[in-house]
Design a protein around this motif. Structure first.
Motif, PDB file in Angstrom:
ATOM      1  N   TYR A  40       1.875  10.936  -7.369  1.00 23.74           N
ATOM      2  CA  TYR A  40       1.127   9.982  -6.550  1.00 23.74           C
ATOM      3  C   TYR A  40       0.378   8.982  -7.446  1.00 23.74           C
ATOM      4  O   TYR A  40       0.330   7.783  -7.156  1.00 23.74           O
ATOM      5  N   ALA A  71      -5.991   7.995  -3.576  1.00 27.72           N
ATOM      6  CA  ALA A  71      -5.704   7.584  -2.198  1.00 27.72           C
ATOM      7  C   ALA A  71      -6.972   7.692  -1.374  1.00 27.72           C
ATOM      8  O   ALA A  71      -7.933   8.373  -1.758  1.00 27.72           O
ATOM      9  N   HIS A  99       7.343  -1.211   1.243  1.00 27.09           N
ATOM     10  CA  HIS A  99       6.388  -1.231   0.129  1.00 27.09           C
ATOM     11  C   HIS A  99       6.995  -0.844  -1.218  1.00 27.09           C
ATOM     12  O   HIS A  99       6.299  -0.903  -2.233  1.00 27.09           O
ATOM     13  N   MET A 158       0.833  -1.206   0.000  1.00 25.91           N
ATOM     14  CA  MET A 158       0.000   0.000   0.000  1.00 25.91           C
ATOM     15  C   MET A 158       0.869   1.258   0.000  1.00 25.91           C
ATOM     16  O   MET A 158       1.865   1.315   0.719  1.00 25.91           O
ATOM     17  N   LEU A 159       0.492   2.225  -0.805  1.00 25.59           N
ATOM     18  CA  LEU A 159       1.193   3.502  -0.815  1.00 25.59           C
ATOM     19  C   LEU A 159       0.931   4.253   0.484  1.00 25.59           C
ATOM     20  O   LEU A 159      -0.220   4.474   0.856  1.00 25.59           O
ATOM     21  N   LYS A 160       2.001   4.621   1.189  1.00 25.46           N
ATOM     22  CA  LYS A 160       1.875   5.368   2.433  1.00 25.46           C
ATOM     23  C   LYS A 160       2.354   6.814   2.207  1.00 25.46           C
ATOM     24  O   LYS A 160       3.381   7.048   1.577  1.00 25.46           O
ATOM     25  N   LYS A 203      -7.776  12.119  -2.564  1.00 26.68           N
ATOM     26  CA  LYS A 203      -8.914  11.332  -2.089  1.00 26.68           C
ATOM     27  C   LYS A 203     -10.122  11.504  -3.005  1.00 26.68           C
ATOM     28  O   LYS A 203     -10.835  10.535  -3.300  1.00 26.68           O
ATOM     29  N   SER A 243      -6.812   5.525   4.533  1.00 26.61           N
ATOM     30  CA  SER A 243      -5.886   4.492   5.008  1.00 26.61           C
ATOM     31  C   SER A 243      -4.473   4.677   4.458  1.00 26.61           C
ATOM     32  O   SER A 243      -3.524   4.110   5.003  1.00 26.61           O
ATOM     33  N   HIS A 244      -4.315   5.444   3.389  1.00 24.47           N
ATOM     34  CA  HIS A 244      -2.996   5.668   2.814  1.00 24.47           C
ATOM     35  C   HIS A 244      -2.172   6.690   3.588  1.00 24.47           C
ATOM     36  O   HIS A 244      -0.948   6.726   3.458  1.00 24.47           O
ATOM     37  N   GLN A 301       1.115   4.830  -7.641  1.00 27.43           N
ATOM     38  CA  GLN A 301       0.111   3.759  -7.581  1.00 27.43           C
ATOM     39  C   GLN A 301       0.173   2.885  -8.840  1.00 27.43           C
ATOM     40  O   GLN A 301       0.119   1.650  -8.746  1.00 27.43           O
TER      41      GLN A 301
END
Length: 300
Positions: free
Chosen positions: A292, A38, A108, A1-3, A33, A41-42, A296
């Motif tokens: 971003y 994203a 990740h 997962m992308l953080k 978002k 949770s990211h 992903q």
């Protein structure tokens, strides 16, 4: 997962009319978002980094002057910011965000900091909207904790990463690469391990040609096992502080090449955002959002 590191402190308010667009730090996560790149949770909220990691890079006396708000007027003006306790907390929060993002990237493959890229900060002073240098702090953190053996800094902000270059020059396991505007701030450039200084009004073709020739050679020669990518978008043709003429599509191709190169070589990468000063905030957000989306698409 992308953080993705983000904190409410990133949007620290500045006096009306200040040319640094703090609002981008609140708007960018909302855009990510909204478009589905994203979700909540990211994002993770960094805390305050242990000062021992800051002092690994910055002078004790300088850090104390920041904490006590005792910079001289000249020192404060050089940073470009009105000094405040909240601003200092913001800068330390940014450092923690980049360090934590590095740790997530090891897990990740990639992680991001919505702020950071504070490459003009030196050991004993700040300048150019930078008080503390998150790139140098994060790179040293990786090395000292044996999380990486060789860190490549890819700094593609329109302004040379002068502070990073000087802070890292005596560390053979950090290689600094800066591609920037030749006639732009800072007028006195430090010597990175590899610099490309581009003339005013450089467009997509020449910009991308330089990058695509240079980056693979540096990766093959230095053999990094971690990349810190300062992906400033002030190379955009509409930017009011930059002097280059790269399009939004050019920025997308730039980011795709850097992230794709890291992915192909299985090198973890931490992205910090750097500058972006176009008159229209929507142009800044769109330019920043692309890295971003690409993260992903390429890594997940």
């Amino acid at each position: 997962m992308l953080k993705i590191a983000w904190s409410p402190l990133y949007s620290h308010p500045l006096p009306e009319g200040h040319r640094f667009p703090m609002e981008k730090y609140a708007l960018l996560p909302e855009q990510l978002k909204y478009e589905g790149t994203a979700n909540d949770s990211h994002f993770f909220e960094p805390g305050m980094l242990d000062e021992k990691w800051i002092l690994d890079v910055h002078d004790h006396d300088y850090l104390q002057k920041l904490h006590s708000l005792s910079l001289s007027r000249k020192e404060e003006r050089k940073t470009g910011f009105p000094l405040s306790k909240q601003l200092v907390q913001r800068e330390i929060n940014i450092l923690c965000g980049s360090v934590m993002a590095c740790e997530f990237a090891l897990e990740h493959g990639i992680a991001m900091n919505i702020a950071g890229g504070t490459h003009h900060a030196y050991a004993d002073h700040g300048e150019g909207f930078c008080l503390l240098n998150d790139i140098a702090v994060a790179a040293n953190y990786l090395l000292k904790n044996k999380l990486a053996k060789r860190v490549l800094v890819v700094d593609l902000d329109v302004h040379q990463g002068n502070g990073t270059a000087l802070l890292c020059k005596d560390e053979p396991n950090i290689f600094t690469f800066s591609m920037h505007g030749k006639s732009n701030y800072p007028m006195h450039k430090e010597k990175s391990d590899f610099d490309i200084a581009l003339p005013d009004h450089t467009k997509d073709g020449i910009y991308l040609e330089n990058l695509k020739i240079t980056l693979p050679k540096l990766i093959d020669k230095f053999q990094p096992d971690f990349i810190i990518y300062q992906c400033g978008v002030d190379i955009l043709d509409s930017d009011k502080l930059g002097k280059l003429s790269v399009s939004l599509q050019g920025i997308r191709e730039r980011d795709e090449f850097v992230l794709g190169s890291a992915f192909e070589k299985d090198i973890p990468v931490m992205c910090c955002m750097g500058g972006g000063y176009s008159p229209q905030i929507r142009d800044i957000i769109e330019a920043h959002a692309m890295v971003y989306r690409l993260a992903q698409d390429i890594f997940f």
